[in-house]
Write a protein that holds these residues in place. Sequence first.
Motif, PDB file in Angstrom:
ATOM      1  N   LEU A 177     146.483  11.202  35.305  1.00  0.00           N
ATOM      2  CA  LEU A 177     145.523  12.244  34.949  1.00  0.00           C
ATOM      3  C   LEU A 177     144.174  12.009  35.624  1.00  0.00           C
ATOM      4  CD1 LEU A 177     146.351  12.662  31.159  1.00  0.00           C
ATOM      5  CD2 LEU A 177     146.708  14.380  32.946  1.00  0.00           C
ATOM      6  N   MET A 178     143.754  10.740  35.716  1.00  0.00           N
ATOM      7  CA  MET A 178     142.476  10.453  36.359  1.00  0.00           C
ATOM      8  C   MET A 178     142.551  10.688  37.859  1.00  0.00           C
ATOM      9  SD  MET A 178     140.832   7.267  34.180  1.00  0.00           S
ATOM     10  CE  MET A 178     142.319   6.324  33.886  1.00  0.00           C
ATOM     11  N   LEU A 179     143.680  10.326  38.464  1.00  0.00           N
ATOM     12  CA  LEU A 179     143.849  10.607  39.893  1.00  0.00           C
ATOM     13  C   LEU A 179     143.887  12.111  40.144  1.00  0.00           C
ATOM     14  CD1 LEU A 179     146.506   7.928  40.908  1.00  0.00           C
ATOM     15  CD2 LEU A 179     144.095   7.979  41.554  1.00  0.00           C
ATOM     16  N   HIS A 180     144.579  12.841  39.294  1.00  0.00           N
ATOM     17  CA  HIS A 180     144.647  14.293  39.445  1.00  0.00           C
ATOM     18  C   HIS A 180     143.259  14.917  39.324  1.00  0.00           C
ATOM     19  CE1 HIS A 180     145.198  18.481  38.075  1.00  0.00           C
ATOM     20  NE2 HIS A 180     146.254  18.459  38.861  1.00  0.00           N
ATOM     21  N   LYS A 181     142.470  14.411  38.380  1.00  0.00           N
ATOM     22  CA  LYS A 181     141.119  14.942  38.179  1.00  0.00           C
ATOM     23  C   LYS A 181     140.283  14.837  39.449  1.00  0.00           C
ATOM     24  CE  LYS A 181     136.905  13.992  35.535  1.00  0.00           C
ATOM     25  NZ  LYS A 181     136.296  13.155  34.475  1.00  0.00           N
ATOM     26  N   HIS A 182     140.480  13.751  40.215  1.00  0.00           N
ATOM     27  CA  HIS A 182     139.673  13.522  41.408  1.00  0.00           C
ATOM     28  C   HIS A 182     140.403  13.901  42.700  1.00  0.00           C
ATOM     29  CE1 HIS A 182     136.293  11.512  39.422  1.00  0.00           C
ATOM     30  NE2 HIS A 182     137.197  11.058  38.578  1.00  0.00           N
ATOM     31  N   SER A 183     141.513  14.608  42.580  1.00  0.00           N
ATOM     32  CA  SER A 183     142.224  15.082  43.775  1.00  0.00           C
ATOM     33  C   SER A 183     142.465  16.579  43.631  1.00  0.00           C
ATOM     34  CB  SER A 183     143.528  14.296  43.972  1.00  0.00           C
ATOM     35  OG  SER A 183     144.346  14.363  42.817  1.00  0.00           O
ATOM     36  N   MET A 184     143.663  17.002  43.256  1.00  0.00           N
ATOM     37  CA  MET A 184     143.935  18.426  43.126  1.00  0.00           C
ATOM     38  C   MET A 184     143.089  19.085  42.056  1.00  0.00           C
ATOM     39  SD  MET A 184     148.072  18.633  43.640  1.00  0.00           S
ATOM     40  CE  MET A 184     148.039  20.426  43.602  1.00  0.00           C
ATOM     41  N   GLY A 185     142.810  18.350  40.999  1.00  0.00           N
ATOM     42  CA  GLY A 185     141.995  18.917  39.932  1.00  0.00           C
ATOM     43  C   GLY A 185     140.564  19.194  40.333  1.00  0.00           C
ATOM     44  N   ASP A 191     144.768  26.765  41.112  1.00  0.00           N
ATOM     45  CA  ASP A 191     145.039  26.990  39.694  1.00  0.00           C
ATOM     46  C   ASP A 191     146.032  25.932  39.225  1.00  0.00           C
ATOM     47  OD1 ASP A 191     145.174  28.028  37.179  1.00  0.00           O
ATOM     48  OD2 ASP A 191     146.560  29.641  37.699  1.00  0.00           O
ATOM     49  N   ARG A 192     145.545  24.697  39.216  1.00  0.00           N
ATOM     50  CA  ARG A 192     146.422  23.568  38.902  1.00  0.00           C
ATOM     51  C   ARG A 192     145.706  22.590  37.972  1.00  0.00           C
ATOM     52  NH1 ARG A 192     151.542  22.635  38.026  1.00  0.00           N
ATOM     53  NH2 ARG A 192     152.185  20.525  38.568  1.00  0.00           N
ATOM     54  N   ARG A 193     144.899  23.113  37.096  1.00  0.00           N
ATOM     55  CA  ARG A 193     144.185  22.242  36.170  1.00  0.00           C
ATOM     56  C   ARG A 193     145.069  21.891  34.981  1.00  0.00           C
ATOM     57  NH1 ARG A 193     140.697  25.702  38.428  1.00  0.00           N
ATOM     58  NH2 ARG A 193     138.802  24.862  39.352  1.00  0.00           N
ATOM     59  N   LEU A 194     144.972  20.674  34.538  1.00  0.00           N
ATOM     60  CA  LEU A 194     145.742  20.209  33.396  1.00  0.00           C
ATOM     61  C   LEU A 194     144.839  20.095  32.171  1.00  0.00           C
ATOM     62  CD1 LEU A 194     147.799  17.322  35.065  1.00  0.00           C
ATOM     63  CD2 LEU A 194     148.554  19.661  34.624  1.00  0.00           C
ATOM     64  N   ASP A 195     145.408  20.373  31.026  1.00  0.00           N
ATOM     65  CA  ASP A 195     144.695  20.139  29.769  1.00  0.00           C
ATOM     66  C   ASP A 195     144.954  18.684  29.409  1.00  0.00           C
ATOM     67  OD1 ASP A 195     143.779  19.942  27.161  1.00  0.00           O
ATOM     68  OD2 ASP A 195     144.385  21.984  26.648  1.00  0.00           O
ATOM     69  N   ALA A 196     144.097  17.790  29.915  1.00  0.00           N
ATOM     70  CA  ALA A 196     144.348  16.351  29.805  1.00  0.00           C
ATOM     71  C   ALA A 196     144.479  15.875  28.359  1.00  0.00           C
ATOM     72  CB  ALA A 196     143.266  15.577  30.542  1.00  0.00           C
ATOM     73  N   PRO A 197     143.604  16.279  27.435  1.00  0.00           N
ATOM     74  CA  PRO A 197     143.781  15.804  26.054  1.00  0.00           C
ATOM     75  C   PRO A 197     145.139  16.183  25.464  1.00  0.00           C
ATOM     76  CG  PRO A 197     141.581  16.682  26.351  1.00  0.00           C
ATOM     77  CD  PRO A 197     142.349  17.035  27.597  1.00  0.00           C
ATOM     78  N   ARG A 198     145.634  17.367  25.810  1.00  0.00           N
ATOM     79  CA  ARG A 198     146.948  17.762  25.305  1.00  0.00           C
ATOM     80  C   ARG A 198     148.049  16.913  25.935  1.00  0.00           C
ATOM     81  NH1 ARG A 198     148.037  24.065  25.590  1.00  0.00           N
ATOM     82  NH2 ARG A 198     150.026  23.256  24.799  1.00  0.00           N
ATOM     83  N   VAL A 199     147.907  16.607  27.215  1.00  0.00           N
ATOM     84  CA  VAL A 199     148.901  15.764  27.879  1.00  0.00           C
ATOM     85  C   VAL A 199     148.908  14.369  27.263  1.00  0.00           C
ATOM     86  CG1 VAL A 199     149.583  14.705  30.063  1.00  0.00           C
ATOM     87  CG2 VAL A 199     148.777  17.070  30.037  1.00  0.00           C
ATOM     88  N   VAL A 200     147.732  13.826  26.983  1.00  0.00           N
ATOM     89  CA  VAL A 200     147.643  12.505  26.364  1.00  0.00           C
ATOM     90  C   VAL A 200     148.304  12.514  24.990  1.00  0.00           C
ATOM     91  CG1 VAL A 200     146.061  10.777  25.422  1.00  0.00           C
ATOM     92  CG2 VAL A 200     145.575  11.834  27.635  1.00  0.00           C
ATOM     93  N   ALA A 201     148.016  13.540  24.200  1.00  0.00           N
ATOM     94  CA  ALA A 201     148.615  13.637  22.871  1.00  0.00           C
ATOM     95  C   ALA A 201     150.128  13.762  22.957  1.00  0.00           C
ATOM     96  CB  ALA A 201     148.018  14.826  22.111  1.00  0.00           C
TER      97      ALA A 201
END
Length: 226
Positions: A177-185, A191-201
């Motif tokens: 998730l952190m790599l995605h945030k600083h690359s595609m995110g 239109d490839r944003r992830l809802d990171a808190p939901r993924v973590v949960a």
Amino acid sequence: MSRTADSLPSTRQRRKEARPQELLDAALDLFVEKGFAATRSEEVAARAGVSKGTLYLYYPSKEELLKAVIRENISQEIAEGEDIVRGFDGPTAELLAHLMAEWWRRIGETRASGICKLIISEVRNFPDIAQFYLDEVVLPAERMIGGVVQRGIDRGEFRPVAVDDVVHALMAPMLFLMLHKHSMGACPNLDRRLDAPRVVAMQVDLVLNGLVPRTAPRGGPRKAKA
């Protein structure tokens, strides 16, 4: 008794006391933007509004500056996470979910997440930094999460498992998730944003409960007959 003007710290004194934090903030931004190897010390000093000589008064090398950035932004959060673990009296499943959510809130959602991307992309060229990161971040984090898993086993709340493997299964998605945030995110037009808190949960839920229904027979649900 009110403080007199003479007893109040001067603007210059306040500026001097804030300088280490300003240098760390500037270094973190530049290291993430440009990379550690590509960032020059004078650039960090300029962004912080000081001379290169002043930078070296606080941090004698760029490597020491990066170590200080890691301590300030990640090591400190791990120490606070350990305090959370020690003070938690509830069910271990709740503790684990809370700890992972806090990890994302305090590190993943902040500028500190860029440090993980930086380490993964460049640390092979800086073995001293690699060892430092292992000692300051990786091992303490593994001990903390592993301790929570072992707590659940000892209390009969979790089944006996290979604790180290569970720790890796929990932490690997965080790194993604952190790599995605600083690359595609970080690409505004994708239109490839992830809802990171939901993924973590969801990751915590999968580790705790899996996908197979609890009423299913051992080996998973039976396939429907054709």
